[in-house]
Scaffold this motif. Structure first.
Motif, PDB file in Angstrom:
ATOM      1  N   THR A   1      40.818  71.516  24.189  1.00  0.00           N
ATOM      2  CA  THR A   1      41.798  72.340  23.479  1.00  0.00           C
ATOM      3  C   THR A   1      42.708  71.476  22.614  1.00  0.00           C
ATOM      4  N   ALA A   2      43.086  70.302  23.116  1.00  0.00           N
ATOM      5  CA  ALA A   2      43.896  69.382  22.317  1.00  0.00           C
ATOM      6  C   ALA A   2      43.142  68.939  21.075  1.00  0.00           C
ATOM      7  N   ARG A   3      41.840  68.766  21.206  1.00  0.00           N
ATOM      8  CA  ARG A   3      41.041  68.390  20.038  1.00  0.00           C
ATOM      9  C   ARG A   3      41.040  69.509  19.000  1.00  0.00           C
ATOM     10  N   TRP A   4      40.903  70.753  19.458  1.00  0.00           N
ATOM     11  CA  TRP A   4      41.002  71.882  18.528  1.00  0.00           C
ATOM     12  C   TRP A   4      42.377  71.905  17.855  1.00  0.00           C
ATOM     13  N   ALA A   5      43.412  71.629  18.618  1.00  0.00           N
ATOM     14  CA  ALA A   5      44.765  71.638  18.063  1.00  0.00           C
ATOM     15  C   ALA A   5      44.929  70.552  17.006  1.00  0.00           C
ATOM     16  N   VAL A   6      44.388  69.376  17.268  1.00  0.00           N
ATOM     17  CA  VAL A   6      44.505  68.275  16.305  1.00  0.00           C
ATOM     18  C   VAL A   6      43.845  68.660  14.981  1.00  0.00           C
ATOM     19  N   VAL A   7      42.648  69.224  15.056  1.00  0.00           N
ATOM     20  CA  VAL A   7      41.925  69.599  13.838  1.00  0.00           C
ATOM     21  C   VAL A   7      42.660  70.696  13.082  1.00  0.00           C
ATOM     22  N   SER A   8      43.091  71.745  13.793  1.00  0.00           N
ATOM     23  CA  SER A   8      43.750  72.872  13.123  1.00  0.00           C
ATOM     24  C   SER A   8      45.102  72.476  12.541  1.00  0.00           C
ATOM     25  N   ILE A   9      45.845  71.632  13.241  1.00  0.00           N
ATOM     26  CA  ILE A   9      47.137  71.198  12.712  1.00  0.00           C
ATOM     27  C   ILE A   9      46.952  70.346  11.462  1.00  0.00           C
ATOM     28  N   THR A  10      45.928  69.505  11.453  1.00  0.00           N
ATOM     29  CA  THR A  10      45.660  68.694  10.265  1.00  0.00           C
ATOM     30  C   THR A  10      45.323  69.581   9.067  1.00  0.00           C
TER      31      THR A  10
ATOM     32  N   GLN B   1      34.725  64.239  26.349  1.00  0.00           N
ATOM     33  CA  GLN B   1      35.860  64.926  25.734  1.00  0.00           C
ATOM     34  C   GLN B   1      36.984  63.943  25.388  1.00  0.00           C
ATOM     35  N   GLY B   2      37.167  62.919  26.226  1.00  0.00           N
ATOM     36  CA  GLY B   2      38.184  61.908  25.916  1.00  0.00           C
ATOM     37  C   GLY B   2      37.840  61.134  24.665  1.00  0.00           C
ATOM     38  N   ARG B   3      36.575  60.729  24.512  1.00  0.00           N
ATOM     39  CA  ARG B   3      36.166  60.009  23.303  1.00  0.00           C
ATOM     40  C   ARG B   3      36.326  60.867  22.063  1.00  0.00           C
ATOM     41  N   LEU B   4      35.907  62.132  22.156  1.00  0.00           N
ATOM     42  CA  LEU B   4      36.041  63.012  20.996  1.00  0.00           C
ATOM     43  C   LEU B   4      37.503  63.237  20.630  1.00  0.00           C
ATOM     44  N   LEU B   5      38.365  63.372  21.643  1.00  0.00           N
ATOM     45  CA  LEU B   5      39.783  63.561  21.365  1.00  0.00           C
ATOM     46  C   LEU B   5      40.377  62.345  20.668  1.00  0.00           C
ATOM     47  N   VAL B   6      40.014  61.147  21.125  1.00  0.00           N
ATOM     48  CA  VAL B   6      40.527  59.922  20.495  1.00  0.00           C
ATOM     49  C   VAL B   6      40.029  59.817  19.057  1.00  0.00           C
ATOM     50  N   LEU B   7      38.748  60.107  18.842  1.00  0.00           N
ATOM     51  CA  LEU B   7      38.203  60.035  17.485  1.00  0.00           C
ATOM     52  C   LEU B   7      38.891  61.015  16.555  1.00  0.00           C
TER      53      LEU B   7
ATOM     54  N   ALA C   1      41.237  60.021  13.358  1.00  0.00           N
ATOM     55  CA  ALA C   1      40.910  60.544  12.033  1.00  0.00           C
ATOM     56  C   ALA C   1      42.061  61.370  11.465  1.00  0.00           C
ATOM     57  N   SER C   2      42.677  62.182  12.305  1.00  0.00           N
ATOM     58  CA  SER C   2      43.815  62.988  11.849  1.00  0.00           C
ATOM     59  C   SER C   2      44.984  62.110  11.427  1.00  0.00           C
ATOM     60  N   ALA C   3      45.283  61.074  12.222  1.00  0.00           N
ATOM     61  CA  ALA C   3      46.375  60.169  11.861  1.00  0.00           C
ATOM     62  C   ALA C   3      46.090  59.472  10.541  1.00  0.00           C
ATOM     63  N   ALA C   4      44.834  59.077  10.321  1.00  0.00           N
ATOM     64  CA  ALA C   4      44.493  58.421   9.059  1.00  0.00           C
ATOM     65  C   ALA C   4      44.669  59.367   7.880  1.00  0.00           C
ATOM     66  N   ILE C   5      44.273  60.631   8.059  1.00  0.00           N
ATOM     67  CA  ILE C   5      44.431  61.614   6.979  1.00  0.00           C
ATOM     68  C   ILE C   5      45.902  61.854   6.680  1.00  0.00           C
ATOM     69  N   LEU C   6      46.709  62.001   7.721  1.00  0.00           N
ATOM     70  CA  LEU C   6      48.136  62.252   7.508  1.00  0.00           C
ATOM     71  C   LEU C   6      48.811  61.058   6.838  1.00  0.00           C
TER      72      LEU C   6
END
Length: 331
Positions: free
Chosen positions: A34-43, A190-196, A200-205
């Motif tokens: 769910t945190a991964r979904w949140a990261v993508v949607s917030i970006t 899920q941990g690896r995907l969340l970190v990736l 990626a989100s931090a780099a885009i921001l």
């Protein structure tokens, strides 16, 4: 009987500890997903506000809709985790422990069906266990004894088999620590995907710049606040709170810096339920633009805008009591 109850209690307690470890691990994996979904949607939400300068109403809806969407997306998996029973956990424990005969699952099924048989008034295992045949050759000492012995034999052998099966399952379970039931592969994935996704989100921001982050982040967190969209323009409004007499007018101006202005500059006004109205500004030179407010009879707010960029909203200090400039008396 007490020894059997003690063994059964120990086995069920061990099975419950397996269930707790597995469910906590699955819940943690779901949380990371769910945190991964949140990261993508917030970006994506951040990028949409950067390029489109979302309005207040849109941001209010999105601020409520995104968490609701995450919750709805996680509900099916959460329901599956909650509905997983002890039988599924026993099967998983047998697989992890390499139990070829599935001792834990067999013991749980025997106990489960035994409980169902007692509650339903039926024998838990089989109608004929062979022990009654051994008693057929014996002559009862008095009428009715044969039936009693047969019923005792029918109940005793299943209980003995259940006890032996539970004892063996408990021995197997004692050699399998509960931490082995943790879904390590899923947690690691899920941990690896969340970190990736987070990297990626931090780099885009960071590509948008710190100035954009400082402006857009508060706009998304507090959509009701008057925070102008991010832009390269800097607005210097004068006066910021003009004082106008009832029915009077005021000269407003703005100096725009930070980037060349190639679009029309507008004066936006909002007054009660009339919505936002705009009037084109006149350029005075040197990045300065002006416009007048005429015949102001109600409180209003104004701002200057160019393209999708705008200044903050400024309120007019309206004096509702007219000022008497001259009085004449005719006699």
């Amino acid at each position: 009987m007490k020894a059997q109850d003690n063994i059964t209690s120990k086995f069920l307690t061990r099975l419950a500890s397996y269930t707790g470890v597995w469910k906590r691990g699955e819940a943690l994996a779901l949380l990371w997903r769910t945190a991964r979904w949140a990261v993508v949607s917030i970006t994506l939400y951040f990028a949409a506000d950067y390029f489109l300068a979302l309005g207040e109403a849109t941001r209010r809806v999105m601020t409520l809709a995104l968490p609701l969407a995450w919750l709805l997306a996680a509900l099916p998996e959460a329901r599956r985790i909650l509905r997983t029973g002890s039988g599924d956990i026993a099967r998983r424990a047998d697989r992890l422990g390499g139990h070829r005969r599935n001792e834990l699952l067999t013991a749980w099924e025997l106990l489960h069906h035994s409980d169902a048989g007692r509650h339903g008034g039926r024998p838990s295992i089989g109608e004929d266990n062979g022990f009654s045949k051994e008693l057929e050759g014996r002559a009862p000492s008095r009428p009715g004894e044969e039936a009693k012995v047969r019923n005792a034999g029918d109940a005793e052998l299943p209980a003995f088999l259940v006890r032996r099966c539970v004892e063996e399952a408990l021995t197997r379970a004692s050699a399998l620590p509960p931490r082995r039931l943790r879904p390590r592969a899923q947690l690691a994935r899920q941990g690896r995907l969340l970190v990736l996704h987070a990297v990626a989100s931090a780099a885009i921001l960071l590509c948008f710049g710190f100035a954009a982050i400082r402006t857009i982040a508060p706009r998304l967190l507090w959509p009701g606040r008057d925070i102008p969209p991010f832009s390269r323009y800097r607005f210097a409004v004068a006066p910021q709170r003009p004082t106008i007499l009832y029915g009077g007018s005021a000269e407003l101006s703005v100096s725009i810096s930070g980037a060349p202005v190639h679009d029309q500059v507008w004066l936006l006004t909002r007054q009660g339920s009339r919505g936002v109205q705009r009037a084109a500004c006149f350029q005075e030179g040197g990045g300065r633009y002006a416009q007048r407010l005429e015949n102001v009879t109600q409180p209003l707010a104004f701002c200057f805008a160019v393209g999708r960029a705008r200044s903050r909203w400024h309120a007019v200090d309206l004096h509702l009591q007219p000022q008497v400039l001259q009085a004449r008396v005719h006699l």
